[in-house]
Structures are given as structure tokens and as C-alpha cells.
Design a protein around this motif. Sequence first.
Motif, PDB file in Angstrom:
ATOM      1  N   GLU A  34       3.708  14.512   1.266  1.00 30.19           N
ATOM      2  CA  GLU A  34       3.546  15.957   1.144  1.00 30.19           C
ATOM      3  C   GLU A  34       2.277  16.459   1.813  1.00 30.19           C
ATOM      4  O   GLU A  34       2.072  17.668   1.925  1.00 30.19           O
ATOM      5  N   ARG A  99      -3.066  21.648  -5.091  1.00 29.75           N
ATOM      6  CA  ARG A  99      -2.027  20.719  -5.534  1.00 29.75           C
ATOM      7  C   ARG A  99      -2.313  19.285  -5.099  1.00 29.75           C
ATOM      8  O   ARG A  99      -1.565  18.376  -5.413  1.00 29.75           O
ATOM      9  N   ARG A 116       2.508  16.174  -8.147  1.00 29.01           N
ATOM     10  CA  ARG A 116       3.682  15.331  -8.420  1.00 29.01           C
ATOM     11  C   ARG A 116       3.291  13.978  -9.003  1.00 29.01           C
ATOM     12  O   ARG A 116       4.002  13.444  -9.852  1.00 29.01           O
ATOM     13  N   ASP A 117       2.179  13.444  -8.538  1.00 31.49           N
ATOM     14  CA  ASP A 117       1.716  12.155  -9.070  1.00 31.49           C
ATOM     15  C   ASP A 117       1.402  12.270 -10.563  1.00 31.49           C
ATOM     16  O   ASP A 117       1.577  11.301 -11.309  1.00 31.49           O
ATOM     17  N   ARG A 120       4.330  11.457 -12.756  1.00 26.47           N
ATOM     18  CA  ARG A 120       4.879  10.107 -12.741  1.00 26.47           C
ATOM     19  C   ARG A 120       4.751   9.482 -14.123  1.00 26.47           C
ATOM     20  O   ARG A 120       3.695   9.557 -14.745  1.00 26.47           O
TER      21      ARG A 120
END
Length: 127
Positions: A34, A99, A116-117, A120
Motif C-alpha cells: 500500500e 495511515r 491494516r497491520d 492483523r
Amino acid sequence: MVTVGQLMKKDLITVDTGTSVVETAKLMKACDVESVLVSNQSRIVGIVTESDIVKKVIGSDRSPYFISVEDIMSSPIVGIEERRPLTEAADLMDKHQSRHLGVTKGGTVVGVLSVRDLLRPVSLDEF
């Protein structure tokens, strides 16, 4: 305690400051990332994200063929030490409306952590 270093992406994908947005987008697709770090003479000077490309180029009717990543990168990179807790990373992202964070060790960027990490799954035992 789960640390930033446990969830960060360690494979640093970099492009030179003069790289076009089109070349960068193709690299991001090929590497399934990303964001990419931007370097100038082997020194990390910024970061370019998918959002940067969409908002600063496509959404502004600029041609990605003639824009370099240097023109749209975020600089300096908001960073956090790899040993810091994930909660601190989330707070830093919120504070800077970012982000992505550059993850550092001894002042050197060694990874990237994205929103996003943070999603997880991790073992509950680590909390």
C-alpha cells in the motif's frame, strides 16, 4: 505487550525521488503493498501511499506519467521505534492523521506499519 516490531512489514520497498507515479503504482501492485518509501541517495526522505496517488494525482486531474513521487510524497515520515506498543502506534496515527508509520531502530527506518497491520490477529496471550 504486542510491539510495533512484531507486526511491521520488514521488506522495505523503495523508489528514488525522480520515479514517476505510474512506475511507482506498478511497483506497488507487483509487490502487493500500500506504500513505498522514497529515497534520495540511499537516504529515506518520504513515503508515498495509494491514498497519495488517488488524492494528489488522479483526483486532481494530474497526469501520473509526468509527476514524480517527490512531488506527492509525505515528508518527513511520521516514525515510531520498533519496541513501542501498538497502542502508541495507533495514537500516533490518529494524532497525525496518517495511515502509515515508518518504524525505526536506532534512528534508521527498518519497517513500515499500516493501519491494516493493526487489524492483523494476534494471540490474546500477548495482550
